[in-house]
Scaffold this motif. Structure first.
Motif, PDB file in Angstrom:
ATOM      1  N   UNK A 129       0.797  -1.170   0.054  1.00  0.00           N
ATOM      2  CA  UNK A 129       0.087  -0.057   0.162  1.00  0.00           C
ATOM      3  C   UNK A 129       0.708   1.094   0.038  1.00  0.00           C
ATOM      4  N   UNK A 130       0.461   2.410  -0.750  1.00  0.00           N
ATOM      5  CA  UNK A 130       1.311   3.408  -0.872  1.00  0.00           C
ATOM      6  C   UNK A 130       1.675   4.093   0.443  1.00  0.00           C
ATOM      7  N   UNK A 131       0.431   4.448   1.273  1.00  0.00           N
ATOM      8  CA  UNK A 131       0.543   5.043   2.496  1.00  0.00           C
ATOM      9  C   UNK A 131       1.687   4.226   3.390  1.00  0.00           C
ATOM     10  N   UNK A 132       1.449   2.867   3.502  1.00  0.00           N
ATOM     11  CA  UNK A 132       2.049   1.907   4.220  1.00  0.00           C
ATOM     12  C   UNK A 132       3.768   2.185   3.992  1.00  0.00           C
ATOM     13  N   UNK A 133       3.804   2.268   2.589  1.00  0.00           N
ATOM     14  CA  UNK A 133       5.238   2.358   1.973  1.00  0.00           C
ATOM     15  C   UNK A 133       5.993   3.787   2.543  1.00  0.00           C
ATOM     16  N   UNK A 134       5.104   4.745   2.462  1.00  0.00           N
ATOM     17  CA  UNK A 134       5.897   5.983   2.996  1.00  0.00           C
ATOM     18  C   UNK A 134       5.851   6.040   4.408  1.00  0.00           C
TER      19      UNK A 134
ATOM     20  N   UNK B 166       9.930   6.536   6.016  1.00  0.00           N
ATOM     21  CA  UNK B 166      10.194   7.312   7.071  1.00  0.00           C
ATOM     22  C   UNK B 166      10.991   6.675   8.307  1.00  0.00           C
ATOM     23  N   UNK B 167      10.178   5.392   8.664  1.00  0.00           N
ATOM     24  CA  UNK B 167      10.665   4.852   9.749  1.00  0.00           C
ATOM     25  C   UNK B 167      11.961   4.086   9.491  1.00  0.00           C
TER      26      UNK B 167
END
Length: 197
Positions: A46-51, A55-56
């Protein structure tokens, strides 16, 4: 949505670890998905999870060693107690508890690119610290920034200085001063006598 909250909690923890200048880190999380993505067992499709994952991972590179382990939710009693806090009676708590309300997901706030032509100003390190937990490598400067940032709040991307006497004061750059003076001169009841156009 729950996985986004888990990533936000992880980012908050990493920010605290950086604030105390930890070098080695052991993180316990009760989200199988987030722990597995951070450890590279699962991909973030998922794009959001990838972002969030990027960051993490970027923050984790700042530690000498780090380890992320899954623990069952029922064993994670501290996290469970904190998750119940928003629906609890605040006056029942005798100890100080600091809350941070996020109006925007962290991944939308963090910007690693500074626009061309924008010069650095005194508010920039404070804003960056509040947004990302960033601290200087100089221990004395890092401590000063951590203490100074406690007097400020970030509301919808705008930095405000808190006060006990007056409402929060908006922190502005030199280029914004003229516009702020025009707004304050007009006042809430219209333009003052003797004011220009």
């Amino acid at each position: 949505m729950n996985n986004e909250a888990e990533y936000e909690a992880l980012l908050a923890d990493l920010g605290l670890a950086r604030a105390v200048r930890a070098k080695n880190l052991k993180v316990y999380g009760d989200s199988i998905l987030v722990v597995a993505q951070v450890n590279g067992v699962f991909e973030a499709k998922d794009d959001t999870m990838d972002k969030y994952l990027r960051v993490v991972k970027g923050i984790l590179t700042q530690f000498n060693e780090w380890y992320v382990e899954h623990i069952p939710r029922e064993v994670n009693t501290k996290a469970d107690a904190l998750s119940q806090f928003p629906s609890s009676e605040i006056e029942n708590y005798t100890r100080s508890i600091y809350l941070q309300v996020l109006k925007t997901p962290t991944i939308h706030v963090i910007s690693l690119i500074v626009p061309v032509g924008v010069t650095s100003y005194w508010i920039d390190p404070i804003k960056t610290h509040i947004e990302t937990g960033w601290l200087s490598d100089d221990a004395q400067e890092a401590r000063k920034l951590s203490v100074r940032a406690l007097r400020y709040s970030l509301i919808e991307g705008i930095l405000y200085k808190r006060s006990f006497i007056i409402p929060c004061a908006k922190c502005i750059r030199p280029l914004e001063v003229e516009e702020a003076l025009k707004e304050s001169h007009k006042g809430i009841f219209g333009q003052h006598l003797g004011a220009g156009p």
